[in-house]
Design an enzyme around this catalytic site. Sequence first.
Site, short mmCIF file in Angstrom:
data_model
loop_
_atom_site.label_atom_id
_atom_site.label_comp_id
_atom_site.label_asym_id
_atom_site.label_seq_id
_atom_site.Cartn_x
_atom_site.Cartn_y
_atom_site.Cartn_z
N GLU A 70 -36.51 23.64 -47.59
CA GLU A 70 -37.66 24.00 -49.02
C GLU A 70 -36.77 23.11 -50.19
O GLU A 70 -35.47 24.07 -50.65
CB GLU A 70 -36.66 25.57 -48.81
CG GLU A 70 -37.22 26.68 -47.55
CD GLU A 70 -37.48 27.60 -47.67
OE1 GLU A 70 -36.93 28.02 -48.62
OE2 GLU A 70 -37.87 28.36 -46.77
N GLU A 72 -39.72 28.23 -40.19
CA GLU A 72 -39.00 29.15 -40.37
C GLU A 72 -40.36 30.16 -40.94
O GLU A 72 -41.31 29.64 -41.46
CB GLU A 72 -38.33 28.85 -41.50
CG GLU A 72 -37.02 29.10 -41.17
CD GLU A 72 -36.10 28.67 -42.60
OE1 GLU A 72 -36.37 29.78 -43.33
OE2 GLU A 72 -35.82 28.23 -42.95
#
Length: 457
Positions: free
Chosen positions: A175, A363
Amino acid sequence: MPKFAFSQEPHASNLAYPQGFLWGCATAAYQVEGAVHEDGRKPTVWDVFAHTPGKIYKNETGDKADDSYHLYKEDVRLLHDLGVQTYRFSIAWARIFPDGTGQPNPKGLDYYQRVLDELLAHNITPYVTLFHWDLPAALPGGWQSRDTSKAFAEYAGYVAKHLSDRVKHFMTTNEFTCFTDLGYRTGHFAPGLKLPAKQANQVRHHGILAHGLGVQAIRANAQGPVQVGLAENPTDYVPVMETPEHLEAARKAWREGNAPFLTAVMEGRYIESYLKEEGANAPRVEPGDMEAIGSKLDFVGLNVYAPTYVRADSSPRGWAVVNPPASFPHMASDWIYVGPECIYWAVRSVSELWHPPAIYITENGCSSDDVVNAAGQIEDTDRIMYLRNHLSQLHRATQEGYPVKGYFLWSLLDNFEWDDGYSKRFGIHYVDFKTEKRLPKMSAAWYAQVIARNTVV
Ligand code: PNW
């Protein structure tokens, strides 16, 4: 039997997943390990940030977290009991190179070898993230410095060299936006800086450069063939309705709205609209940077939590974000709006724009206000609702032939949720943070059934 008799047989078999689809769980080092002073580990920017009063909910820290550093065998047992084929976890850079660069620390490597051996002994395939935000604090300037990108590549190459006997799937970074923009632009995350746009954009560049140099270093140093990718949370644009004009708006939004990160990585360049928008604040790029950044990947990992709705618009760029009304439902974290189509659109958009050979959901999951009831159980029906709906939408992507190969549920355990401390629980196992006792929630029983039947239940 009458046609609509109340039957004992599950009817969900039309949501069966392709054979060989991989089910897993995910965690990250600073969120679960604890043992921050052990075996030569030195502080990271998150240790420093968490110990700065006022940065984290109730000034909580990851000092102890889930104590997975010591309890990893118990955690592998939980994974085994779920029946997962895969586990995504991250390696703490500061255990391997406590100062970020220079002398490696053999005890750090030993620890991860023990974890990997335990996983492999249980037939669980490790997917390893090399950087999940826990930057060694000793690196001068952190991500403001280009040298940090190079230090990351050295570390990544070192890990690939020493662990690729056991690990065949590597993710470079997790991320970009969270460790660049949230760390250096808004200041919500470590190291908590609020830099002006020009410098903050340079930090972004160093983030994606680290990824690119990391991909090259992993391939150059691995002992055999390995699969290399990343775990990214692009803004997940969802068309307000599936009509040609809104589909086109969403397609543009995906590419332009993610220009500094995923688009740059997939296309090996900063697209015109981003450079124009940033003007004099655009990042400084050195020769060779974009080639490294655009290194072909074996897979793209997508972290998916919530939708950003988009519609066609008469503005020159042709698309506009639609903000959620106050009544839009969300989970315990107020940013986790429940719009499960987002997982379908993430896979479809990335596939159609960039055609990567494989996609994983690295995720997906949610926080919920879990309570242990009088019977000692956690009946997290809202989490099951969230997950079931996302898996139903992901199923659509598999049916339409997009190359999604696996799914990692965030998270195996309740853990240190960054600036929310321990107040937001994302696990399918409840953790009593006083005793470190783990307790499967109802969602763990549900996920075990999904895995066993390879279908949404
Ligand atoms: C991800 N947001 O972070 C991370 O990869 C995990 O470490 C984290 O625990 C998980 O999602 C749940 O939050 C995010 O505010 C944190 O949009 C915040 C945001 C998105 C992702």
